[in-house]
Design an enzyme around this catalytic site. Structure first.
Site, PDB file in Angstrom:
ATOM      1  N   TRP A 163      46.661 -27.821   5.991  1.00 54.24           N
ATOM      2  CA  TRP A 163      46.017 -28.320   7.010  1.00 54.24           C
ATOM      3  C   TRP A 163      46.507 -29.632   7.480  1.00 54.24           C
ATOM      4  O   TRP A 163      46.888 -30.316   6.959  1.00 54.24           O
ATOM      5  CB  TRP A 163      44.420 -28.319   6.917  1.00 54.24           C
ATOM      6  CG  TRP A 163      43.657 -28.995   8.118  1.00 54.24           C
ATOM      7  CD1 TRP A 163      43.898 -28.392   9.315  1.00 54.24           C
ATOM      8  CD2 TRP A 163      42.849 -30.032   8.112  1.00 54.24           C
ATOM      9  NE1 TRP A 163      42.882 -29.023  10.227  1.00 54.24           N
ATOM     10  CE2 TRP A 163      42.344 -29.959   9.356  1.00 54.24           C
ATOM     11  CE3 TRP A 163      42.035 -31.101   7.116  1.00 54.24           C
ATOM     12  CZ2 TRP A 163      41.250 -30.992   9.950  1.00 54.24           C
ATOM     13  CZ3 TRP A 163      41.313 -31.934   7.716  1.00 54.24           C
ATOM     14  CH2 TRP A 163      40.851 -31.866   8.870  1.00 54.24           C
ATOM     15  N   LYS A 216      31.472 -25.884   9.754  1.00 47.43           N
ATOM     16  CA  LYS A 216      31.800 -24.493  10.145  1.00 47.43           C
ATOM     17  C   LYS A 216      30.726 -23.618   9.666  1.00 47.43           C
ATOM     18  O   LYS A 216      30.090 -22.780  10.506  1.00 47.43           O
ATOM     19  CB  LYS A 216      33.171 -23.972   9.874  1.00 47.43           C
ATOM     20  CG  LYS A 216      34.322 -24.992   9.450  1.00 47.43           C
ATOM     21  CD  LYS A 216      35.146 -24.855  10.791  1.00 47.43           C
ATOM     22  CE  LYS A 216      35.996 -26.323  10.724  1.00 47.43           C
ATOM     23  NZ  LYS A 216      37.025 -26.204  11.491  1.00 47.43           N
ATOM     24  N   ASP A 228      39.396 -29.322  -1.443  1.00 41.65           N
ATOM     25  CA  ASP A 228      38.707 -29.396   0.066  1.00 41.65           C
ATOM     26  C   ASP A 228      38.078 -27.891   0.336  1.00 41.65           C
ATOM     27  O   ASP A 228      38.929 -26.882   0.551  1.00 41.65           O
ATOM     28  CB  ASP A 228      40.116 -29.472   1.181  1.00 41.65           C
ATOM     29  CG  ASP A 228      39.473 -29.734   2.457  1.00 41.65           C
ATOM     30  OD1 ASP A 228      38.319 -29.492   2.572  1.00 41.65           O
ATOM     31  OD2 ASP A 228      40.426 -29.868   3.237  1.00 41.65           O
TER      32      ASP A 228
HETATM   33  C1  LMR Z   1      41.210 -27.011  12.598  1.00 39.37           C
HETATM   34  O1  LMR Z   1      41.642 -27.142  11.455  1.00 39.37           O
HETATM   35  O2  LMR Z   1      41.369 -26.435  13.673  1.00 39.37           O
HETATM   36  C2  LMR Z   1      39.562 -27.730  12.560  1.00 39.37           C
HETATM   37  O3  LMR Z   1      39.476 -27.904  11.010  1.00 39.37           O
HETATM   38  C3  LMR Z   1      39.552 -28.754  13.785  1.00 39.37           C
HETATM   39  C4  LMR Z   1      40.576 -30.035  13.216  1.00 39.37           C
HETATM   40  O4  LMR Z   1      39.857 -30.896  13.195  1.00 39.37           O
HETATM   41  O5  LMR Z   1      41.381 -29.852  12.979  1.00 39.37           O
END
Ligand code: LMR
Length: 395
Positions: A129, A245, A210
């Site tokens: 991420w 979420k 996470d």
């Molecule tokens: C995402 O990955 O799109 C979400 O978790 C929002 C973010 O904070 O990036």
């Protein structure tokens, strides 16, 4: 002093949201930011949340501080939710604090680990991420990458991943996605979780999980398999949890930071230090969202209502995944996109180049980040034809 600052590139994902809003084309589609949308294209307030908010409005008679660790009912309820049947037997070993969203949890835990070992390295999956990287850097820990995603096979490169992890040791922290891997949608299976847990025990690295999508992949218990499996194998680990979420509480910023240690005294020591970290940051968390979650999880009817809604969201994501892959198959006459149906959670990667992604945006008003991460949950069933044809046109 402020003129010393360097210009920043800003957050690419959030910038994309702004560009989408400004696009006047009526056919525009946002599959960028990870937000669930229903069949009307809205991100609704869940009915269970509305009811809990009503109760809160009627009953709350003070706005005094909640304390550094936040709402104690919320903390206990989150430990139950995350650890399920194991929660009772782990009660001496697990400590939890309320945080400002999942990011707040990740940052607090990273800061805590930096206090323990300032020269530790945090290993993140390739890819991970986007915000994991700035979070690790902000905690001034070293960053490294372990192999994870096989783009061609749309699967976990498990042999390479374990080969890498088997060289790590007590100075290493391994950041794992509990469920619904972001950005790939490719998760570890149960046997793979077990192997990672055993490796962590043998090598002494610290698992950091996470858990941002519990309930949106295979179900509330199945999505917590990895977190629960660690408890049987490793002496210590940490878990960052988000309620953005699965409770749809994005803007309320509700999360939980959890530490697990084999020895109850050390678990308490970690909690005490975590509170020092939080006090030195925002001091005390806001109440609203965590109070709502505690009410939902603490009341049989509200909990059932919430679980039914969550199951509905998961079902809708899986229906969209199936519709998407079937449409790709019939439109392109190829099985290339079959993986979409077997992946978990909101995201899949379409394997497009940044140039193809830019073409989708310019020619078809379809917005996704340059790595082609697609938020399947952002699509409307009626948009699937258009979406598939647009992707077909840039391939
Ligand atoms: C995402 O990955 O799109 C979400 O978790 C929002 C973010 O904070 O990036």
């Amino acid at each position: 002093m402020l003129e010393q600052l360097q210009p920043t590139a800003g957050d690419a994902l959030l910038a994309l949201m702004g560009q989408f809003r400004a696009d006047p084309r009526p056919t525009k589609i946002d599959v960028g930011v990870g937000v669930y949308r229903d069949e009307h294209g809205r991100t609704p307030v869940m009915a269970a949340v509305k009811q809990a908010e009503q109760q809160l409005f009627n009953e709350q008679d003070t706005k005094t501080y909640v304390g550094i660790a936040g709402d104690m009912k919320f903390n206990a309820a989150m430990v139950d939710l995350v650890f399920g049947e194991k929660a009772q037997s782990l009660q001496d070993r697990v400590r939890a604090v309320q945080t400002t969203g999942g990011c707040g949890a990740l940052r607090a835990l990273l800061d805590l680990l930096a206090l323990c070992k300032p020269d530790a390295t945090v290993w993140v999956s390739d890819p991970t991420w986007v915000n994991h990287i700035p979070l690790v850097k902000a905690a001034r820990l070293k960053l490294a990458v372990y192999p994870y995603f096989d783009k061609r096979g749309q699967a976990v490169r498990f042999n390479e991943m374990t080969e890498c992890l088997s060289k790590l040791g007590p100075n290493d922290i391994v950041l794992l996605h509990g469920a619904c891997h972001n950005p790939t949608g490719v998760d570890l299976n149960e046997a793979q979780w077990l192997s990672v847990a055993q490796l962590a025990a043998q090598r002494g690295f610290l698992p950091f999980i996470d858990l941002a999508y519990q309930g949106l992949g295979r179900g509330l218990d199945a999505d917590a398999f990895g977190v629960r499996c660690m408890a049987d194998h490793v002496p210590e680990y940490v878990v960052g949890v988000s309620c953005s979420k699965n409770f749809g509480l994005y803007r309320e910023r509700v999360g939980s930071a959890m530490v697990v240690h084999q020895d109850a005294k050390t678990a308490q020591l970690a909690l005490d230090n975590l509170m020092v970290v939080l006090r030195g940051n925002y001091s005390m968390p806001p109440d609203h969202g965590a109070n709502v979650v505690a009410r939902i999880l603490g009341n049989e009817d509200l909990r059932k209502l919430w679980q039914d809604e969550l199951n509905g969201m998961r079902g809708r994501i899986n229906d969209l995944r199936r519709a998407l892959f079937e449409n790709f198959r019939s439109h392109l006459r190829s099985d290339e996109f079959n993986y979409i149906a077997r992946q978990q959670g909101m995201f899949s990667m379409l394997g497009l180049s940044p140039e193809q992604v830019a073409m989708l945006r310019e020619r078809f008003a379809i917005y996704m980040p340059p790595d082609s991460r697609t938020n399947v949950a952002g699509l409307h069933i009626d948009q699937i034809d258009y979406f598939v044809q647009a992707v077909g046109a840039v391939l």
